[in-house]
Write a protein that holds these residues in place. Structure first.
Motif, PDB file in Angstrom:
ATOM      1  N   UNK A 189      -2.713  61.816  62.955  1.00  0.00           N
ATOM      2  CA  UNK A 189      -1.840  62.996  62.883  1.00  0.00           C
ATOM      3  C   UNK A 189      -1.282  63.394  64.240  1.00  0.00           C
ATOM      4  N   UNK A 190      -1.733  62.745  65.330  1.00  0.00           N
ATOM      5  CA  UNK A 190      -1.335  63.175  66.685  1.00  0.00           C
ATOM      6  C   UNK A 190       0.184  63.309  66.856  1.00  0.00           C
ATOM      7  N   UNK A 191       0.968  62.278  66.501  1.00  0.00           N
ATOM      8  CA  UNK A 191       2.421  62.417  66.739  1.00  0.00           C
ATOM      9  C   UNK A 191       3.063  63.540  65.934  1.00  0.00           C
ATOM     10  N   UNK A 192       2.464  63.900  64.798  1.00  0.00           N
ATOM     11  CA  UNK A 192       3.041  64.962  63.966  1.00  0.00           C
ATOM     12  C   UNK A 192       2.836  66.346  64.606  1.00  0.00           C
ATOM     13  N   UNK A 193       1.917  66.422  65.572  1.00  0.00           N
ATOM     14  CA  UNK A 193       1.588  67.727  66.173  1.00  0.00           C
ATOM     15  C   UNK A 193       2.271  67.924  67.524  1.00  0.00           C
TER      16      UNK A 193
ATOM     17  N   UNK B  86       5.108  68.874  74.165  1.00  0.00           N
ATOM     18  CA  UNK B  86       4.013  69.858  74.222  1.00  0.00           C
ATOM     19  C   UNK B  86       2.979  69.541  73.144  1.00  0.00           C
ATOM     20  N   UNK B  87       1.719  69.469  73.580  1.00  0.00           N
ATOM     21  CA  UNK B  87       0.632  69.244  72.614  1.00  0.00           C
ATOM     22  C   UNK B  87      -0.292  70.460  72.622  1.00  0.00           C
ATOM     23  N   UNK B  88      -1.007  70.651  71.511  1.00  0.00           N
ATOM     24  CA  UNK B  88      -1.841  71.856  71.439  1.00  0.00           C
ATOM     25  C   UNK B  88      -3.321  71.575  71.686  1.00  0.00           C
ATOM     26  N   UNK B  89      -3.694  70.281  71.723  1.00  0.00           N
ATOM     27  CA  UNK B  89      -5.119  69.965  71.919  1.00  0.00           C
ATOM     28  C   UNK B  89      -5.280  69.034  73.111  1.00  0.00           C
TER      29      UNK B  89
ATOM     30  N   UNK C 106       0.245  70.829  78.027  1.00  0.00           N
ATOM     31  CA  UNK C 106      -0.735  71.353  77.066  1.00  0.00           C
ATOM     32  C   UNK C 106      -0.381  72.809  76.796  1.00  0.00           C
ATOM     33  N   UNK C 107      -0.271  73.146  75.527  1.00  0.00           N
ATOM     34  CA  UNK C 107       0.137  74.509  75.172  1.00  0.00           C
ATOM     35  C   UNK C 107      -0.952  75.510  75.568  1.00  0.00           C
ATOM     36  N   UNK C 108      -0.536  76.560  76.273  1.00  0.00           N
ATOM     37  CA  UNK C 108      -1.493  77.603  76.685  1.00  0.00           C
ATOM     38  C   UNK C 108      -1.812  78.470  75.475  1.00  0.00           C
ATOM     39  N   UNK C 109      -3.113  78.736  75.286  1.00  0.00           N
ATOM     40  CA  UNK C 109      -3.487  79.545  74.109  1.00  0.00           C
ATOM     41  C   UNK C 109      -3.408  81.026  74.428  1.00  0.00           C
TER      42      UNK C 109
END
Ligand SMILES: Nc1nc2c(ncn2[C@@H]2O[C@H](COP(=O)(O)OP(=O)(O)OP(=O)(O)O)[C@@H](O)[C@H]2O)c(=O)[nH]1
Length: 459
Positions: free
Chosen positions: A384-388, A411-414, A456-459
């Motif tokens: 699922x990585x590319x979908x996120x 931008x990735x979230x994890x 990396x997306x900042x939370x």
């Protein structure tokens, strides 16, 4: 195609070209760049002025006779040794302007709007790209590469085909799993409201598809039974033995193509215990009645076939009796795609064009770039990585030397996704950048300098 493009675009510039590529003289247009491609027998140049640009492949033929025999010219007598292929625009404003230009329909213009629908990964975008002659739609071996409807335009002589590439047909449940936008669920259905013909693409080597059409395709066909449907069996290169193709065709059509039973008694096949070739569709289900414009009847009478058609996990019907034609192609290897294209061109009906003949797609250059990046992310990253990953274009600029400078932001979230995207020693991201750059250079026929920033997306 090449012949008509050559015929249409040679005239404004041809006076300035000599018949030898080595002594090229350019009139008013500016020469943006010049690059030798492959051997010395052919040379690719990009010419243009403020309003337009073309890429030309100049070929050196052994003799005038061999040039005239060349298939590229398709019987049209060339003026000089110039063969022209339109380049996809890189300037968003010019592309937008082109989209609003009045269609230059010639006398006797003909047009056809065609949607390509089918299950995810059936090869819809691969086919659309082949029909267009440009890789503008995203292709990958993972499902749901295409996110929304996109238009491609094929103009040949007096005929124009407007192609709609659509996202793979899927359920809301799967849509959630793959983080699909709502457009992905509604766009294929929407496309059928706007077209004169629908190509139903089926992956011939997919075991599930071999026994019948999927629920979503059937429901599209039933809701738009007034739109002539063509069955296109794709990936036939991967099907062995080839006689299996007949069996698949019969499973999908019930032996009825263009209103007649082409299966014949010797070719009857059993679909899950039901001899479909032996089953006559109810009168109102036959293609003749569809042409008469009675779509509502199809839905109400479909249950008549229930007993005759296979049952799979509650799916009662998987056979469409109304296909007008069947094509067997390999979109990947460009096998029989020309036959399909010729058929579509022939089906075009008298009517003005929708777009100016220079339009290739309605996608902006940035959207084409984003699509290509996305397809390489899908190819190179697991599960699922590319979908996120969220993408955006940070820079899009034409350099002084005519090269296209692009910066893409990913931008990735994890953290784990970031690691996978970069890869050991930056191996993965480098591969994505290099392959994307090569594809972009090919689509835009221009040198491309591409950078990608990973965040990396900042939370
Ligand atoms: N062997 C073979 N592979 C093909 C053929 N056509 C397409 N493919 C492959 O099938 C995969 C899916 O192709 P796409 O064009 O992205 O399929 P799609 O139907 O647009 O997919 P979605 O965007 O998920 O709807 C890619 O890996 C293609 O290379 C073919 O004729 N033969």
């Amino acid at each position: 195609m090449a012949a008509s493009v050559a015929a249409r675009f040679i005239s404004p510039f041809s006076r300035g070209f000599s018949s030898s590529p080595s002594s090229l003289i350019c009139p008013t247009p500016l020469l943006f760049g010049l690059s030798a491609c492959g051997s010395l027998s052919s040379l690719r140049v990009r010419v243009g002025n403020a309003n337009c640009s073309w890429t030309m492949t100049l070929k050196r033929y052994a003799s005038r006779e061999s040039m005239l025999r060349s298939k590229t010219f398709d019987g049209v007598r060339p003026r000089g040794l110039v063969e022209v292929k339109q380049a996809v625009r890189t300037d968003t404003d010019k592309q937008a302007l082109l989209m609003t230009r009045h269609p230059d329909s010639p006398a006797g213009a003909r047009s056809l709007r065609v949607a390509i629908i089918g299950a995810p990964n059936a090869g819809k975008s691969t086919l659309a790209n082949q029909l267009l002659g440009h890789k503008v739609f995203p292709v990958s071996s993972k499902v749901h590469t295409t996110r929304q409807n996109a238009t491609g335009v094929v103009t040949h002589g007096s005929a124009q085909i407007v192609l709609l590439d659509t996202p793979g047909l899927t359920s809301t449940k799967r849509g959630k799993r793959h983080h699909l936008e709502e457009s992905m669920l509604g766009d294929p259905q929407k496309s059928l409201h706007e077209v004169d013909m629908v190509l139903v693409l089926v992956d011939a080597c997919d075991t599930w598809s071999q026994y019948g059409l999927d629920f979503h395709t059937m429901s599209c066909l039933k809701q738009h039974a007034d739109v002539p449907a063509i069955l296109v069996l794709n990936k036939v290169d991967a099907v062995k033995p080839k006689r299996k193709l007949l069996e698949i065709t019969e499973n999908l059509t019930g032996g009825f193509i263009g209103g007649s039973n082409r299966a014949g008694p010797s070719k009857r096949k059993i679909v899950r215990g039901v001899d479909v070739a032996n089953v006559e569709p109810p009168l109102r289900d036959r293609p003749g009645s569809i042409d008469e414009g009675n779509p509502g009847l199809i839905d109400s009478t479909y249950s008549c076939n229930e007993a005759a058609i296979s049952e799979d996990n509650g799916q009662k019907d998987r056979v469409w009796w109304g296909f007008k034609e069947v094509f067997m192609i390999s979109a990947l290897n460009n096998e029989e795609v020309d036959t399909l294209k010729a058929y579509l061109l022939k089906q075009a009906r008298p009517g003005v064009w929708t777009f100016h003949s220079e339009v290739i797609t309605n996608l902006t250059p940035q959207a084409i770039c984003a699509n290509i990046v996305r397809s390489h992310l899908l190819e190179n990253l697991p599960q699922e990585v590319p979908y996120c990953i969220t993408q955006s274009t940070e820079l899009w600029e034409e350099g002084a030397g005519g090269e296209l400078k692009i910066v893409q932001k990913l931008i990735v979230s994890k953290k784990s996704h970031l690691k996978l995207l970069v890869g050991r020693g930056g191996k993965i991201i480098r591969c994505v950048v290099e392959r994307t750059r090569a594809d972009l250079a090919n689509v835009f026929q221009q040198e491309v300098m591409l950078k990608m920033g990973v965040y990396l997306q900042q939370k």
